[in-house]
Write a protein that holds these residues in place. Sequence first.
Motif, PDB file in Angstrom:
ATOM      1  N   PRO A   1       1.070  -1.447   0.291  1.00 20.01           N
ATOM      2  CA  PRO A   1       0.300   0.064   0.427  1.00 20.01           C
ATOM      3  C   PRO A   1       0.562   1.286  -0.227  1.00 20.01           C
ATOM      4  O   PRO A   1       1.857   1.266   1.173  1.00 20.01           O
ATOM      5  CB  PRO A   1      -0.479  -0.431   1.538  1.00 20.01           C
ATOM      6  N   THR A   2       0.870   2.129  -0.485  1.00 17.40           N
ATOM      7  CA  THR A   2       1.370   3.317  -0.759  1.00 17.40           C
ATOM      8  C   THR A   2      -0.375   4.525   0.122  1.00 17.40           C
ATOM      9  O   THR A   2      -0.157   3.888   0.052  1.00 17.40           O
ATOM     10  CB  THR A   2       1.709   4.309  -2.566  1.00 17.40           C
ATOM     11  N   GLU A   3       0.198   5.723  -0.252  1.00 26.02           N
ATOM     12  CA  GLU A   3      -0.718   6.667   0.407  1.00 26.02           C
ATOM     13  C   GLU A   3      -1.619   7.068   0.003  1.00 26.02           C
ATOM     14  O   GLU A   3      -2.804   7.110   0.331  1.00 26.02           O
ATOM     15  CB  GLU A   3      -0.153   7.825   0.780  1.00 26.02           C
ATOM     16  N   ASP A   4      -1.476   6.378  -1.548  1.00 24.54           N
ATOM     17  CA  ASP A   4      -2.729   6.968  -2.440  1.00 24.54           C
ATOM     18  C   ASP A   4      -2.872   6.287  -3.113  1.00 24.54           C
ATOM     19  O   ASP A   4      -4.889   5.709  -3.657  1.00 24.54           O
ATOM     20  CB  ASP A   4      -2.241   7.421  -3.917  1.00 24.54           C
ATOM     21  N   TYR A   5      -2.268   4.345  -3.335  1.00 30.33           N
ATOM     22  CA  TYR A   5      -3.150   3.210  -4.066  1.00 30.33           C
ATOM     23  C   TYR A   5      -3.074   1.765  -3.232  1.00 30.33           C
ATOM     24  O   TYR A   5      -1.737   1.914  -2.357  1.00 30.33           O
ATOM     25  CB  TYR A   5      -2.254   3.885  -5.162  1.00 30.33           C
ATOM     26  N   LYS A   6      -3.532   1.304  -3.547  1.00 30.39           N
ATOM     27  CA  LYS A   6      -3.124  -0.074  -3.215  1.00 30.39           C
ATOM     28  C   LYS A   6      -3.221  -1.075  -4.344  1.00 30.39           C
ATOM     29  O   LYS A   6      -3.858  -0.779  -5.191  1.00 30.39           O
ATOM     30  CB  LYS A   6      -4.680  -1.182  -2.215  1.00 30.39           C
ATOM     31  N   VAL A   7      -1.815  -2.022  -4.490  1.00 30.77           N
ATOM     32  CA  VAL A   7      -1.693  -2.566  -5.509  1.00 30.77           C
ATOM     33  C   VAL A   7      -1.363  -3.896  -5.081  1.00 30.77           C
ATOM     34  O   VAL A   7      -1.274  -4.767  -4.532  1.00 30.77           O
ATOM     35  CB  VAL A   7      -0.090  -2.224  -5.951  1.00 30.77           C
ATOM     36  N   TYR A   8      -2.888  -4.560  -6.268  1.00 28.29           N
ATOM     37  CA  TYR A   8      -2.601  -5.778  -5.819  1.00 28.29           C
ATOM     38  C   TYR A   8      -2.348  -6.604  -7.448  1.00 28.29           C
ATOM     39  O   TYR A   8      -1.967  -6.240  -8.067  1.00 28.29           O
ATOM     40  CB  TYR A   8      -4.128  -6.570  -6.269  1.00 28.29           C
ATOM     41  N   GLY A   9      -1.590  -8.285  -6.848  1.00 25.69           N
ATOM     42  CA  GLY A   9      -0.346  -8.683  -8.226  1.00 25.69           C
ATOM     43  C   GLY A   9      -1.558 -10.578  -8.314  1.00 25.69           C
ATOM     44  O   GLY A   9      -1.766 -10.728  -7.315  1.00 25.69           O
ATOM     45  N   TYR A  10      -1.407 -10.542  -9.691  1.00 23.60           N
ATOM     46  CA  TYR A  10      -1.129 -12.703  -9.432  1.00 23.60           C
ATOM     47  C   TYR A  10      -0.970 -12.780 -10.896  1.00 23.60           C
ATOM     48  O   TYR A  10      -0.446 -11.739 -11.297  1.00 23.60           O
ATOM     49  CB  TYR A  10      -3.332 -12.090  -9.708  1.00 23.60           C
ATOM     50  N   VAL A  11      -0.285 -13.972 -10.768  1.00 27.81           N
ATOM     51  CA  VAL A  11       1.040 -14.373 -11.514  1.00 27.81           C
ATOM     52  C   VAL A  11       0.045 -15.606 -11.905  1.00 27.81           C
ATOM     53  O   VAL A  11      -0.121 -16.632 -11.377  1.00 27.81           O
ATOM     54  CB  VAL A  11       2.157 -14.072 -11.078  1.00 27.81           C
ATOM     55  N   THR A  12       0.343 -16.159 -13.348  1.00 24.53           N
ATOM     56  CA  THR A  12      -0.737 -16.784 -13.430  1.00 24.53           C
ATOM     57  C   THR A  12       1.095 -18.342 -14.141  1.00 24.53           C
ATOM     58  O   THR A  12       1.899 -17.478 -13.435  1.00 24.53           O
ATOM     59  CB  THR A  12      -0.209 -16.998 -15.550  1.00 24.53           C
TER      60      THR A  12
ATOM     61  N   VAL B   1      -5.462  -0.148  -7.280  1.00 21.52           N
ATOM     62  CA  VAL B   1      -7.293   1.309  -6.932  1.00 21.52           C
ATOM     63  C   VAL B   1      -6.759   2.184  -6.466  1.00 21.52           C
ATOM     64  O   VAL B   1      -5.787   2.135  -5.545  1.00 21.52           O
ATOM     65  CB  VAL B   1      -8.002  -0.202  -6.723  1.00 21.52           C
ATOM     66  N   ASP B   2      -7.478   2.968  -5.775  1.00 20.47           N
ATOM     67  CA  ASP B   2      -7.672   3.692  -5.445  1.00 20.47           C
ATOM     68  C   ASP B   2      -7.474   3.349  -3.766  1.00 20.47           C
ATOM     69  O   ASP B   2      -7.770   2.741  -3.084  1.00 20.47           O
ATOM     70  CB  ASP B   2      -8.622   4.870  -4.808  1.00 20.47           C
ATOM     71  N   SER B   3      -6.691   4.272  -2.662  1.00 17.48           N
ATOM     72  CA  SER B   3      -5.981   4.008  -1.114  1.00 17.48           C
ATOM     73  C   SER B   3      -7.968   3.913  -1.010  1.00 17.48           C
ATOM     74  O   SER B   3      -8.459   3.106   0.308  1.00 17.48           O
ATOM     75  CB  SER B   3      -5.440   4.675  -0.712  1.00 17.48           C
ATOM     76  N   SER B   4      -8.901   5.093  -1.081  1.00 12.73           N
ATOM     77  CA  SER B   4      -9.778   5.496  -1.293  1.00 12.73           C
ATOM     78  C   SER B   4     -10.849   4.633  -1.326  1.00 12.73           C
ATOM     79  O   SER B   4     -12.675   4.524  -0.422  1.00 12.73           O
ATOM     80  CB  SER B   4     -10.974   6.681  -1.312  1.00 12.73           C
TER      81      SER B   4
END
Lengths: 180, 137
Positions: free
Chosen positions: B61-72, B82-85
């Motif tokens: 998580p950064t202050e502005d965003y959330k980052v999700y990952g997936y690998v095949t 996506v926005d943190s909000s």
Amino acid sequence: MSRSPGRKQENHKISRELFVLTYGALVAQLCKEYEKDEDVNACLDRMGYSIGIRLIDDFLARSAVKKCRSYSETADMIAQVAFKMYLGVTPSVSCNSVTGNEFSLILDKNPLVDFVEELPAERASLCYCNLLCGVIRGALEMVHLAAEVSFLQDRLKGDAVTEIGITFLRKSEDRRHRRN
Amino acid sequence: QAVWLALLQNYPLYIRSVPTENELKFHYTVHTSLDVVDEKISAMGKALVDQRELYLGLLYPTEDYKVYGYVTNSKVKFVMVVDSSNTALRDNEIRSMFRKLHNSYTDIMCNPFYNPGDRIHSRAFDTMVNSMMMQVC
């Protein structure tokens, strides 16, 4: 007429995906080898012909149908029995001419194009399923019915439906099997 | 509410963002997240076969965003930012979105005219991504 008893009678099922992917690989490979769409189409037709002249005996043995007495019966047989047996789909048949020798098979679903969304831009006149035309042509020729078979409409090219046209030519008097 | 999506195999195969501003920041975020993805993959070792382990979860998580990952299984990485909000988005919703993406990606791979490594140009894929992103925003 049925298959010899020594042969096992079960239906060997192989994966549909494998078949569709194999056909796709075949077309993609031909596209790499031939620059012109017409050449690819012709090659697919020849391959189909080679399959058709052999497939007809398998079809007649398995379906044990009686001899068709008219072109219309033949077209129905192709759509309702053969397509169903080999591709699992049943195209609808319509007669296109007053003379009764031109028919259309309208394919609602076509398993061969399961994964193909649309033709690549540089292959706009490719008849992706042209193999089917060759198969029908070859099979008919082996029962002494000369016919021209081609795609009249193709969903992959943006048409509303996929339509195969079969035109029965004058009944071949020549009894000798002429190979392509 | 913004959401960005990228499919990469170390170089981008597909990028879509709603809305389309702030692209540079998004690209930067995605590139840094690739390092996190690689870390997670090597941490898992050879056990990367279970469906649950394909989903990497919240990368950072950064202050502005959330980052999700997936690998095949073929090491193609999906990254969603996506926005943190956006607190309404739950973990299992993200999981199911990645699963849908993976299914659509598999269909693209089956297209005989698609060469692995090409940019993805598919109307069906675009439609699926659009409807998915509309749900998020």
